[in-house]
Design an enzyme around this catalytic site. Structure first.
Site, PDB file in Angstrom:
ATOM      1  N   SER A 268       0.807  -1.222   0.000  1.00 49.06           N
ATOM      2  CA  SER A 268       0.000   0.000   0.000  1.00 49.06           C
ATOM      3  C   SER A 268       0.839   1.271   0.000  1.00 49.06           C
ATOM      4  CB  SER A 268      -0.929   0.009   1.225  1.00 49.06           C
ATOM      5  OG  SER A 268      -1.820  -1.064   1.178  1.00 49.06           O
TER       6      SER A 268
ATOM      7  N   THR B 280      -1.587   4.302   3.374  1.00 43.73           N
ATOM      8  CA  THR B 280      -2.356   5.055   2.383  1.00 43.73           C
ATOM      9  C   THR B 280      -2.510   6.525   2.752  1.00 43.73           C
ATOM     10  OG1 THR B 280      -3.528   3.069   1.677  1.00 43.73           O
ATOM     11  CG2 THR B 280      -4.548   5.182   1.140  1.00 43.73           C
TER      12      THR B 280
ATOM     13  N   PHE C 201     -10.521   7.780  16.419  1.00 36.74           N
ATOM     14  CA  PHE C 201     -11.547   6.994  17.098  1.00 36.74           C
ATOM     15  C   PHE C 201     -11.051   5.687  17.703  1.00 36.74           C
ATOM     16  CE2 PHE C 201     -13.755   9.549  13.838  1.00 36.74           C
ATOM     17  CZ  PHE C 201     -14.569  10.283  14.670  1.00 36.74           C
ATOM     18  N   GLU C 202      -9.803   5.327  17.460  1.00 42.28           N
ATOM     19  CA  GLU C 202      -9.259   4.089  18.023  1.00 42.28           C
ATOM     20  C   GLU C 202      -7.760   4.266  18.297  1.00 42.28           C
ATOM     21  OE1 GLU C 202     -10.159   0.833  18.854  1.00 42.28           O
ATOM     22  OE2 GLU C 202     -12.235   1.492  18.775  1.00 42.28           O
TER      23      GLU C 202
ATOM     24  N   HIS D  77      -4.416  -2.185  -4.427  1.00 41.49           N
ATOM     25  CA  HIS D  77      -4.058  -3.524  -4.882  1.00 41.49           C
ATOM     26  C   HIS D  77      -5.234  -4.451  -4.594  1.00 41.49           C
ATOM     27  CE1 HIS D  77      -3.629  -4.522  -0.644  1.00 41.49           C
ATOM     28  NE2 HIS D  77      -2.836  -3.465  -0.515  1.00 41.49           N
TER      29      HIS D  77
END
Length: 509
Positions: free
Chosen positions: A98, A161, A276-277, A366
């Site tokens: 990625s 990304t 959020f995490e 991908h």
């Protein structure tokens, strides 16, 4: 079309002829009315790991969940007028990762596996080789042109990304200072999280996971205060969330970490950092069971566009749907449901923008090694069984070339002399590992081409089979952005200059 009982109704020749005639008329009309406007806005969706098989399977699942359609259902991007293929290889790998792919489609330059925002001169993990290798992303180009920018991801905001939008690093894993070898830090390489706060400081909207990369080791996570595995991971003692807030107007910016706070963000005034995490966000089907609650991808996209569209010069928004983690885990159920969550997000974004001035791109970095096979009847559950093999045991319509499911098959062979007997197994369960040929802990990426779907200004420039880095060049051309990677600008204004140069050169020759 299906009946309530799941049986396929007969479809006449007229049904198929009308379907084709409608598509043909749309194609004829499009050829007469190509949208050659300058793109005021760009909305760039990346389905991370969303290969063609994933798209097909998710489309069928969407129809089956709706109850009356299946194989003939459309995902939102299926309706886009321009479709092309993208060759995904990295400069050093047939099967990409990625980081290299994101650098290609965001910067317009192909590079090596694991390299973020740098050209092919950078060597993985070698800081010295990377010091003069930086390339600029289309998001940074958009900022320099005066546009509002932002990105939304269900992965960590420092993951490969989104990182390729703002960071430069010879190793995608250098998300935190704790991840970089000291000898490489001494040369001058900076972790990706710190670059988010510095190089990405003009990004108005940042939404995703990844709190732990931003917080010092002694900082407990607000959502999981008693879980040390989710605490901050930085060695330098810096709280980068505080640093981000310190650089913003306190009356016009917000940091939020849960659903309730997110809902309170006022898009008419606020810019936002939303984490959020501690790591990646939850799978779509798990998010409402999360301790702090998480917004859906659609809700994040809606809020992001509401914030960004206030800019009179337009905006650039990247949206990543984290599909690949489910594939790595061999969990086709979650991969398909997360793809359908991105489908809803695309629909929301389309409903909020004007297609005459907004270039939409939906693509993938991908694929994965998921396949659809067998002889399942039309309308069969896509996550279900597709018939019997010669050994008399049922097999699933979906399977992987490798992955955790292969470990379960191997264990079955060791204990029973045959593969798993799935006769009484719920293959549509969220935690079911679809069968795999090669037993490995984490399923791998695929190396096949992926699809580019496009709509809006200059979307017709996507056609045929393209190198993946071509995507960034179309974005720059359609938006009139200058290129800062050592190549000539290809914006609408410069095309006249190129044509004039070509004419003069021919006259001189």
């Amino acid at each position: 079309m299906l009946t309530a009982g799941g049986n396929v109704l007969p479809q006449s020749a007229k049904y198929w002829n009308d379907l084709a005639s409608d598509s043909l008329q749309k194609a004829i009309t499009r050829e007469q009315t190509l949208n050659t406007n300058k793109a005021k806005n760009v909305v760039f969706f990346v389905g991370d790991g969303m290969g063609i098989t994933t798209v097909t399977a998710a489309r069928i699942l969407k129809g089956q969940l709706e109850g009356d359609h299946a194989e003939e259902t459309h995902l939102e991007w299926d309706k886009f007028p321009s479709v092309a293929l993208s060759k995904t290889y990295n400069t050093d790998r047939q099967v990409p990762d990625s980081a290299g792919t994101a650098t290609a489609y965001f910067s317009g330059v192909k590079t090596k596996t694991a390299v973020i925002g740098q050209d092919d001169s950078a060597i993985k993990g070698d800081c010295k080789s990377s010091l003069n290798a930086n390339v600029e992303s289309v998001m940074i180009s958009a900022q320099k042109s005066g546009k509002a920018t932002g990105f939304v991801s269900t992965a960590r905001v420092t993951h490969a990304t989104p990182a390729a939008l703002y960071a430069h690093s010879p190793h995608r894993d250098w998300e935190c200072d704790c991840d970089i070898p000291q000898k490489e830090t001494d040369i001058g390489c900076i972790d990706i999280a710190q670059q988010l706060i510095t190089l990405g400081q003009d990004t108005q909207v940042i939404m995703g996971g990844g709190r732990m990369k931003m917080l010092p080791r002694e900082a407990a996570d607000p959502e999981y205060p008693k879980d040390s595995s989710k605490a901050g991971s930085r060695n330098d003692g810096r709280n980068l969330i505080d640093k981000w807030q310190a650089g913003k107007d306190k009356t016009n910016s917000k940091y939020v970490w849960n659903l309730e706070q997110f809902k309170d963000v006022n898009p008419l005034h606020d810019v936002g950092l939303c984490l959020f995490e501690p790591s990646h966000m939850q799978f779509e089907c798990n998010r409402m069971n999360d301790v702090g609650g998480e917004p859906s991808l659609s809700e994040m996209v809606e809020k992001a566009i509401e914030i960004l569209q206030k800019d009179k010069d337009g905006f650039f928004l990247m949206v990543e749907g984290n599909i690949y983690h489910a594939h790595h885990d061999g969990l086709a159920y979650h991969a398909l449901h997360d793809t359908n969550a991105m489908d809803k997000a695309v629909a929301k974004a389309m409903s909020m923008t004007n297609e005459m001035e907004t270039l939409f791109i939906v693509t993938a970095d991908h694929g994965h090694v998921l396949s659809i096979g067998g002889a399942a009847d039309r309308g069969s559950p896509i996550l279900g069984r597709g018939g019997l093999m010669n050994d008399g045991l049922p097999f699933t319509t979906l399977s992987y070339a490798n992955g955790p499911g292969g470990i379960e098959e191997l264990n079955s062979f060791k204990s029973t002399g045959s593969r798993r007997n799935l006769t009484d197994t719920n293959t549509e369960a969220a935690d079911f590992h679809h069968p795999a040929l090669v037993p490995i802990d984490s399923e791998t990426h695929g190396g096949e081409d992926v699809t580019i779907y496009a709509n809006g200004p200059m979307s017709h420039l996507f056609h045929g089979v393209h190198e993946q880095h071509y995507i960034a060049h179309v974005v720059r051309y359609a938006s009139g952005l200058n290129c800062h990677n050592g190549a000539p600008s290809t914006g609408p204004n410069s095309i006249l200059a190129l044509l004039l140069f070509s004419f003069v050169r021919k006259f001189i020759d």
